[in-house]
Design an enzyme around this catalytic site. Structure first.
Site, PDB file in Angstrom:
ATOM      1  N   CYS A  76     -21.943  67.276 -61.090  1.00 34.06           N
ATOM      2  CA  CYS A  76     -22.047  66.251 -62.132  1.00 34.06           C
ATOM      3  C   CYS A  76     -21.289  66.646 -63.389  1.00 34.06           C
ATOM      4  O   CYS A  76     -20.712  65.799 -64.057  1.00 34.06           O
ATOM      5  CB  CYS A  76     -23.512  65.984 -62.449  1.00 34.06           C
ATOM      6  SG  CYS A  76     -24.451  67.474 -62.729  1.00 34.06           S
TER       7      CYS A  76
ATOM      8  N   GLU B  88     -30.055  61.502 -65.125  1.00 37.92           N
ATOM      9  CA  GLU B  88     -28.849  62.339 -65.143  1.00 37.92           C
ATOM     10  C   GLU B  88     -27.840  61.676 -64.216  1.00 37.92           C
ATOM     11  O   GLU B  88     -28.004  61.689 -63.001  1.00 37.92           O
ATOM     12  CB  GLU B  88     -29.228  63.754 -64.705  1.00 37.92           C
ATOM     13  CG  GLU B  88     -28.281  64.791 -65.215  1.00 37.92           C
ATOM     14  CD  GLU B  88     -27.139  65.028 -64.254  1.00 37.92           C
ATOM     15  OE1 GLU B  88     -26.211  64.181 -64.209  1.00 37.92           O
ATOM     16  OE2 GLU B  88     -27.187  66.047 -63.555  1.00 37.92           O
TER      17      GLU B  88
ATOM     18  N   LYS C  44     -38.520  63.031 -53.654  1.00 37.85           N
ATOM     19  CA  LYS C  44     -37.827  62.345 -52.542  1.00 37.85           C
ATOM     20  C   LYS C  44     -36.475  63.025 -52.415  1.00 37.85           C
ATOM     21  O   LYS C  44     -35.584  62.851 -53.230  1.00 37.85           O
ATOM     22  CB  LYS C  44     -37.654  60.859 -52.859  1.00 37.85           C
ATOM     23  CG  LYS C  44     -37.507  59.961 -51.649  1.00 37.85           C
ATOM     24  CD  LYS C  44     -36.185  60.110 -50.930  1.00 37.85           C
ATOM     25  CE  LYS C  44     -35.029  59.455 -51.666  1.00 37.85           C
ATOM     26  NZ  LYS C  44     -33.716  59.782 -51.052  1.00 37.85           N
TER      27      LYS C  44
ATOM     28  N   GLU D 174     -16.048  58.396 -62.324  1.00 41.66           N
ATOM     29  CA  GLU D 174     -16.378  59.622 -61.597  1.00 41.66           C
ATOM     30  C   GLU D 174     -15.825  59.542 -60.172  1.00 41.66           C
ATOM     31  O   GLU D 174     -15.986  58.521 -59.498  1.00 41.66           O
ATOM     32  CB  GLU D 174     -17.901  59.774 -61.567  1.00 41.66           C
ATOM     33  CG  GLU D 174     -18.348  61.068 -60.932  1.00 41.66           C
ATOM     34  CD  GLU D 174     -19.848  61.314 -61.098  1.00 41.66           C
ATOM     35  OE1 GLU D 174     -20.655  60.484 -60.622  1.00 41.66           O
ATOM     36  OE2 GLU D 174     -20.213  62.338 -61.695  1.00 41.66           O
TER      37      GLU D 174
ATOM     38  N   GLY E 123     -28.296  61.151 -60.006  1.00 44.62           N
ATOM     39  CA  GLY E 123     -27.481  60.474 -59.006  1.00 44.62           C
ATOM     40  C   GLY E 123     -26.420  59.623 -59.660  1.00 44.62           C
ATOM     41  O   GLY E 123     -25.986  59.909 -60.782  1.00 44.62           O
TER      42      GLY E 123
ATOM     43  N   ALA F 101     -24.666  53.601 -60.707  1.00 39.32           N
ATOM     44  CA  ALA F 101     -25.107  52.327 -60.128  1.00 39.32           C
ATOM     45  C   ALA F 101     -26.561  52.414 -59.684  1.00 39.32           C
ATOM     46  O   ALA F 101     -27.384  51.538 -60.001  1.00 39.32           O
ATOM     47  CB  ALA F 101     -24.211  51.959 -58.950  1.00 39.32           C
ATOM     48  N   THR F 102     -26.904  53.478 -58.968  1.00 39.06           N
ATOM     49  CA  THR F 102     -28.292  53.617 -58.515  1.00 39.06           C
ATOM     50  C   THR F 102     -29.210  53.846 -59.711  1.00 39.06           C
ATOM     51  O   THR F 102     -30.327  53.329 -59.768  1.00 39.06           O
ATOM     52  CB  THR F 102     -28.417  54.758 -57.485  1.00 39.06           C
ATOM     53  OG1 THR F 102     -27.530  54.479 -56.402  1.00 39.06           O
ATOM     54  CG2 THR F 102     -29.821  54.875 -56.939  1.00 39.06           C
ATOM     55  N   GLY F 103     -28.715  54.609 -60.684  1.00 40.71           N
ATOM     56  CA  GLY F 103     -29.504  54.855 -61.898  1.00 40.71           C
ATOM     57  C   GLY F 103     -29.890  53.556 -62.575  1.00 40.71           C
ATOM     58  O   GLY F 103     -31.036  53.379 -63.009  1.00 40.71           O
TER      59      GLY F 103
HETATM   60  O1  TXE Z   1     -25.678  58.508 -54.904  1.00 44.28           O
HETATM   61  P1  TXE Z   1     -27.057  57.790 -55.150  1.00 44.28           P
HETATM   62  P2  TXE Z   1     -24.832  58.739 -53.545  1.00 44.28           P
HETATM   63  C1  TXE Z   1     -22.576  60.135 -57.800  1.00 44.28           C
HETATM   64  C2  TXE Z   1     -21.200  60.542 -57.330  1.00 44.28           C
HETATM   65  C3  TXE Z   1     -21.169  60.058 -55.909  1.00 44.28           C
HETATM   66  C4  TXE Z   1     -21.965  58.784 -56.024  1.00 44.28           C
HETATM   67  C5  TXE Z   1     -22.555  58.256 -54.736  1.00 44.28           C
HETATM   68  O2  TXE Z   1     -20.239  59.870 -58.096  1.00 44.28           O
HETATM   69  O3  TXE Z   1     -19.865  59.802 -55.482  1.00 44.28           O
HETATM   70  O4  TXE Z   1     -22.985  59.102 -56.931  1.00 44.28           O
HETATM   71  O5  TXE Z   1     -23.450  59.214 -54.154  1.00 44.28           O
HETATM   72  C6  TXE Z   1     -31.494  58.056 -53.977  1.00 44.28           C
HETATM   73  N1  TXE Z   1     -34.314  53.991 -55.386  1.00 44.28           N
HETATM   74  N2  TXE Z   1     -23.541  61.225 -57.744  1.00 44.28           N
HETATM   75  O6  TXE Z   1     -24.648  57.438 -52.828  1.00 44.28           O
HETATM   76  O7  TXE Z   1     -27.141  56.507 -54.442  1.00 44.28           O
HETATM   77  C7  TXE Z   1     -30.742  58.622 -52.807  1.00 44.28           C
HETATM   78  O8  TXE Z   1     -31.516  58.557 -51.633  1.00 44.28           O
HETATM   79  C8  TXE Z   1     -34.604  55.298 -55.434  1.00 44.28           C
HETATM   80  C9  TXE Z   1     -23.670  61.989 -58.946  1.00 44.28           C
HETATM   81  O9  TXE Z   1     -25.436  59.824 -52.770  1.00 44.28           O
HETATM   82  O10 TXE Z   1     -27.233  57.759 -56.622  1.00 44.28           O
HETATM   83  C10 TXE Z   1     -30.489  60.044 -53.303  1.00 44.28           C
HETATM   84  O11 TXE Z   1     -31.669  60.820 -53.116  1.00 44.28           O
HETATM   85  N3  TXE Z   1     -33.751  56.265 -55.027  1.00 44.28           N
HETATM   86  C11 TXE Z   1     -24.750  62.921 -58.908  1.00 44.28           C
HETATM   87  C12 TXE Z   1     -30.235  59.842 -54.799  1.00 44.28           C
HETATM   88  O12 TXE Z   1     -30.814  58.577 -55.112  1.00 44.28           O
HETATM   89  C13 TXE Z   1     -32.557  55.880 -54.562  1.00 44.28           C
HETATM   90  C14 TXE Z   1     -25.304  63.422 -57.662  1.00 44.28           C
HETATM   91  C15 TXE Z   1     -28.766  59.813 -55.184  1.00 44.28           C
HETATM   92  O13 TXE Z   1     -28.132  58.780 -54.489  1.00 44.28           O
HETATM   93  C16 TXE Z   1     -32.199  54.511 -54.494  1.00 44.28           C
HETATM   94  C17 TXE Z   1     -25.090  62.548 -56.526  1.00 44.28           C
HETATM   95  C18 TXE Z   1     -33.136  53.561 -54.928  1.00 44.28           C
HETATM   96  N4  TXE Z   1     -32.880  52.239 -54.928  1.00 44.28           N
HETATM   97  C19 TXE Z   1     -24.208  61.508 -56.596  1.00 44.28           C
HETATM   98  N5  TXE Z   1     -30.943  54.436 -53.984  1.00 44.28           N
HETATM   99  C20 TXE Z   1     -24.996  63.766 -60.099  1.00 44.28           C
HETATM  100  N6  TXE Z   1     -25.332  63.152 -61.235  1.00 44.28           N
HETATM  101  O14 TXE Z   1     -24.936  64.978 -60.012  1.00 44.28           O
HETATM  102  C21 TXE Z   1     -30.534  55.709 -53.747  1.00 44.28           C
HETATM  103  N7  TXE Z   1     -31.505  56.590 -54.083  1.00 44.28           N
END
Ligand code: TXE
Length: 482
Positions: free
Chosen positions: A286, A252, A177, A383, A230, A233-235
């Protein structure tokens, strides 16, 4: 560049439009203009993608293949990417906003992952366990089944290639995805898989929003493995979903990585590490260098040098290879600007930057350095994911290590010193998945990477990554003596 056709989802070896007819517009972060439109995968597409990946698994299409042939498939995907490398780099630069030079680097890294894991596909072996004359006992390292891979927008090409390569090398089938913000790189990889002639359904690439498409994917009953990169919070929310069906995950979740700079360090190397580690891709990495812990005796001159360096960086679009490129979205920029305001209100001293560059089109934010950043402040702990460096001083090595380890994160860390004993002492104590000495981003495709503490678990990159894509099964055979 504007892409006129609506880009589709790659499901079961075919390009499919969205059954809901919904579209996702993809912006060029350097000017905010839509340059591509992608079909949003709805529930039907998620269902079809998982069903086709599950069919490949159930029919043992990849498992029964000689591992060497799985590796050769990955080599062919790499070759297909290499053939269109320049075009793919341009697409990656457009959708992420990063400098073209780094987008080219990302294409090369993606190719390397595919070749690296392609080469390892036939080297993953089980064990034979001695159990006396009447038993034969061995282990096999089996895939999980359908691997759901949630990819973020900051490195969409290499992160997709990385987990796709591990999954295919080990005989898993997968549904990727892609991020709604940068879905084109995933589509390029799907095209390469098509060119490489992968079995239909082995790799499916869909685009959609996290809360709908992503959520539908990870909670699908036939998904048996999740790879998530990601936000924390989403993790957490992904893990909650996964816990319902006990689905193993590789997580990650970013970091707040610190470099410790001792007074004897080569300051040219430090400034260079900050230029790359803190500001490449507008700090949206990251394992970016986000906290600089500096021995007090050199703090003032070093901060002055950093200020001069940062103020000399060229701001502009990635296609012009500028040093400070835009953030991915207006929302991301607002979050980073808010983090800067909070830092000031919590007493940090602004050295340079600190605001959005609103006179420009696109989502640009000034390269920012804060000094005197307190240990309990938000900028020290959380972060930011933007071009913002926090500088804090220390007086002795123990304090330095304590400061470095004083957050909930632990993805990367670093130390700068000319003293080998001090370097090794510090590296051993920096509680992070990857430690760099006298440089930043010192790791590579072949070095294990991943977090400790809340930065996540599981390893990507290196040979260790394959361990996260297989489960060991044991087979014991009772035999009788002739
Ligand atoms: O992240 P999300 P966002 C961090 C960084 C950034 C913050 C917000 O601090 O400011 O996250 O970014 C998918 N079920 N990183 O809002 O929400 C989403 O569609 C399944 C760190 O973009 O974590 C995307 O494909 N999937 C980081 C992915 O998760 C879901 C890289 C990341 O989105 C979902 C990016 C759900 N319920 C952001 N909700 C790193 N570790 O490198 C969202 N997604």
């Amino acid at each position: 560049m504007t892409i006129s056709e609506v880009l589709k989802n790659f499901i079961d070896g075919e390009w499919r439009d969205s059954s809901t007819g919904r579209r996702i517009e993809v912006d060029d972060p350097s000017n905010g203009e839509t340059f591509a439109v992608v079909a949003e995968a709805g529930p039907e597409e998620v269902e079809l993608a998982v069903a086709s990946a599950n069919r490949v698994f159930r029919d043992r299409v990849l498992i029964d293949m000689h591992p060497y042939d799985r590796g050769r498939m990955l080599f062919r995907v790499a070759d297909a990417l290499a053939t269109c490398g320049d075009e793919i780099a341009t697409v990656n630069c457009m959708e992420t906003g990063k400098a073209l030079e780094f987008a080219r680097g990302e294409v090369q890294t993606a190719i390397r992952y595919l070749r690296y894991y392609g080469g390892l596909a036939d080297k993953l072996e089980g064990r034979s366990i001695p159990r006396g004359a009447n038993l034969v006992d061995y282990t096999v390292r089996s895939p999980f089944g359908v691997s759901a891979q949630i990819v973020p927008w900051n490195g969409p090409l290499e992160l997709t290639a990385r987990s796709l390569a591990c999954a295919i090398a080990t005989g898993n089938s997968l549904v990727v995805k892609s991020s709604e913000l940068a879905p084109l790189s995933g589509i390029e990889i799907a095209r390469a898989c098509e060119t490489a002639g992968l079995p239909a359904g082995a790799v499916n690439v869909i685009t959609g929003y996290g809360r709908t498409t992503g959520q539908a994917l990870i909670q699908h009953p036939d998904v048996r493995h999740i790879v998530f990169t990601g936000s924390l919070a989403t993790g957490r929310s992904v893990l909650k979903t996964a816990s319902k069906r006990i689905v193993p995950c590789i997580m990650e979740l970013g970091g707040k990585s610190a470099a410790v700079v001792f007074a004897d360090a080569d300051l040219d190397a430090v400034v260079d590490a900050v230029r790359i580690g803190s500001f490449v891709n507008a700090g949206q990495n990251c394992n970016g260098l986000t906290r600089l812990l500096v021995e007090r005796s050199i703090a003032d001159p070093l901060v002055e040098r950093l200020k001069a360096c940062v103020e000399g960086l060229a701001v502009g679009p990635g296609r012009e290879n500028c040093d400070i490129t835009p953030l991915i979205s207006e929302r991301q920029r607002q979050g980073v600007e808010r983090a800067c305001q909070t830092a000031r209100s919590q007493g940090a001293r602004l050295v340079t930057g600190g605001t959005a560059l609103s006179e420009r089109r696109g989502y640009f934010m000034a390269a920012t350095v804060f000094a005197d950043v307190a240990r309990d402040s938000s900028l020290f702990q959380n972060e930011t994911f933007g071009p913002v460096l926090a500088v804090t001083t220390f007086d002795d090595p123990v304090e330095a290590v304590n400061l470095a380890n004083a957050t909930d994160h632990g993805l990367a860390a670093g130390v700068f010193t000319r003293d080998l004993d001090r370097a090794l002492w510090t590296a051993d104590r920096l509680w992070a998945g990857q430690v760099y000495v006298n440089g930043w981003f010192v790791g590579g495709v072949e070095t294990p990477f991943g977090g400790v503490k809340q930065s996540g678990y599981g390893r990507e990159k290196g040979q260790e990554a394959l361990d996260g894509y297989v489960q060991t099964r044991n087979i014991g055979i009772r035999i009788s003596q002739p």
